[in-house]
Scaffold this motif. Structure first.
Motif, short mmCIF file in Angstrom:
data_model
loop_
_atom_site.label_atom_id
_atom_site.label_comp_id
_atom_site.label_asym_id
_atom_site.label_seq_id
_atom_site.Cartn_x
_atom_site.Cartn_y
_atom_site.Cartn_z
N TRP A 92 0.83 -1.20 0.00
CA TRP A 92 0.00 0.00 0.00
C TRP A 92 0.87 1.25 0.00
CZ3 TRP A 92 -2.44 -2.73 4.64
CH2 TRP A 92 -3.29 -3.75 4.20
N SER A 93 1.95 1.22 0.78
CA SER A 93 2.85 2.38 0.85
C SER A 93 3.47 2.64 -0.51
CB SER A 93 3.94 2.15 1.90
OG SER A 93 3.37 2.06 3.18
N GLU A 94 3.91 1.58 -1.18
CA GLU A 94 4.51 1.75 -2.51
C GLU A 94 3.51 2.33 -3.49
OE1 GLU A 94 6.02 -2.10 -3.54
OE2 GLU A 94 7.63 -2.01 -2.04
N SER A 95 2.27 1.87 -3.43
CA SER A 95 1.23 2.40 -4.32
C SER A 95 0.97 3.87 -4.03
CB SER A 95 -0.07 1.61 -4.15
OG SER A 95 0.09 0.29 -4.57
N LEU A 96 0.92 4.23 -2.76
CA LEU A 96 0.69 5.63 -2.40
C LEU A 96 1.88 6.50 -2.81
CD1 LEU A 96 -1.01 5.26 1.09
CD2 LEU A 96 -2.07 5.99 -1.04
N ASP A 97 3.11 5.96 -2.68
CA ASP A 97 4.29 6.71 -3.12
C ASP A 97 4.23 6.97 -4.62
OD1 ASP A 97 5.23 6.75 -0.54
OD2 ASP A 97 6.68 5.13 -0.84
N ARG A 98 3.84 5.95 -5.40
CA ARG A 98 3.74 6.12 -6.85
C ARG A 98 2.66 7.13 -7.20
NH1 ARG A 98 4.44 0.50 -6.79
NH2 ARG A 98 2.24 0.15 -7.21
N LEU A 99 1.54 7.09 -6.47
CA LEU A 99 0.47 8.05 -6.72
C LEU A 99 0.94 9.46 -6.41
CD1 LEU A 99 -2.47 8.73 -7.40
CD2 LEU A 99 -3.04 8.23 -5.00
N ASP A 100 1.67 9.63 -5.31
CA ASP A 100 2.19 10.93 -4.95
C ASP A 100 3.14 11.46 -6.02
OD1 ASP A 100 2.53 13.16 -3.12
OD2 ASP A 100 4.54 12.35 -2.72
N GLU A 101 4.03 10.59 -6.53
CA GLU A 101 4.95 11.01 -7.60
C GLU A 101 4.17 11.44 -8.84
OE1 GLU A 101 7.61 7.74 -8.29
OE2 GLU A 101 8.40 7.82 -6.24
N TYR A 102 3.13 10.70 -9.19
CA TYR A 102 2.32 11.02 -10.36
C TYR A 102 1.63 12.37 -10.19
CZ TYR A 102 -1.40 10.67 -13.84
OH TYR A 102 -2.26 10.93 -14.87
N VAL A 103 1.06 12.60 -9.01
CA VAL A 103 0.39 13.88 -8.75
C VAL A 103 1.39 15.02 -8.82
CG1 VAL A 103 -0.79 15.23 -6.96
CG2 VAL A 103 -1.51 12.87 -7.42
N GLN A 104 2.59 14.83 -8.29
CA GLN A 104 3.62 15.87 -8.36
C GLN A 104 4.01 16.16 -9.81
OE1 GLN A 104 6.91 14.98 -5.75
NE2 GLN A 104 5.61 14.95 -3.93
N GLU A 105 4.12 15.12 -10.63
CA GLU A 105 4.44 15.31 -12.05
C GLU A 105 3.34 16.08 -12.75
OE1 GLU A 105 5.22 11.53 -13.87
OE2 GLU A 105 6.85 11.07 -12.47
N LEU A 106 2.08 15.73 -12.47
CA LEU A 106 0.96 16.45 -13.07
C LEU A 106 0.94 17.91 -12.65
CD1 LEU A 106 -2.07 13.98 -12.79
CD2 LEU A 106 -0.87 14.69 -14.86
N THR A 107 1.20 18.15 -11.38
CA THR A 107 1.22 19.51 -10.87
C THR A 107 2.33 20.32 -11.54
OG1 THR A 107 0.36 18.74 -8.75
CG2 THR A 107 1.39 20.92 -8.77
N GLN A 108 3.50 19.72 -11.66
CA GLN A 108 4.63 20.41 -12.29
C GLN A 108 4.33 20.69 -13.76
OE1 GLN A 108 8.36 18.37 -11.86
NE2 GLN A 108 9.49 19.89 -13.02
#
Length: 118
Positions: A92-108
């Motif tokens: 679950w932590s790995e999935s949340l980390d990947r989601l966080d990275e994706y959201v940061q990329e979208l935001t950038q």
């Protein structure tokens, strides 16, 4: 293969959805069987049967209060379930980390497009 009794452990006991619902209701505090039965839409004997299973595996305790018995949650019995589930936490932590990275990329990307427009 012989069927394992539902009273053998917490895993088997909570496999039944109505018993999980009883545990959810008891998180709020002690309740008489009549109140549990009413809230579950079950008969008192059906509810009592589920409570007996939950008591036998140590997830529920009962105490007398005048003419009625009050049932309460004993969450210590859920420790084996919690410990077993903890072994999956890294997924679950790995999935949340990947989601966080994706959201940061979208935001950038969104910010860069916004900056290019101005």
């Amino acid at each position: 293969m012989a069927r394992v009794a539902t009273t053998s452990d917490a895993f088997n006991a909570i496999a039944e959805p109505q018993r999980r619902e009883i545990l959810t209701l008891l998180r709020e505090g002690e309740r008489p069987v009549t109140g549990l039965a009413r809230d579950l839409g079950m008969t008192q004997p059906q509810t009592s049967k589920h409570l007996r299973v939950l008591r036998e595996v140590g997830l529920v305790h009962a105490r007398g209060d005048g003419k009625q018995r009050l049932y309460g949650l004993d969450a210590r019995g859920l420790r084996p379930v919690h410990e077993w589930l903890g072994g999956f936490e890294r997924f679950w932590s790995e999935s949340l980390d990947r989601l966080d990275e994706y959201v940061q990329e979208l935001t950038q990307t969104h910010q860069e497009r916004h900056d290019d427009d101005h």
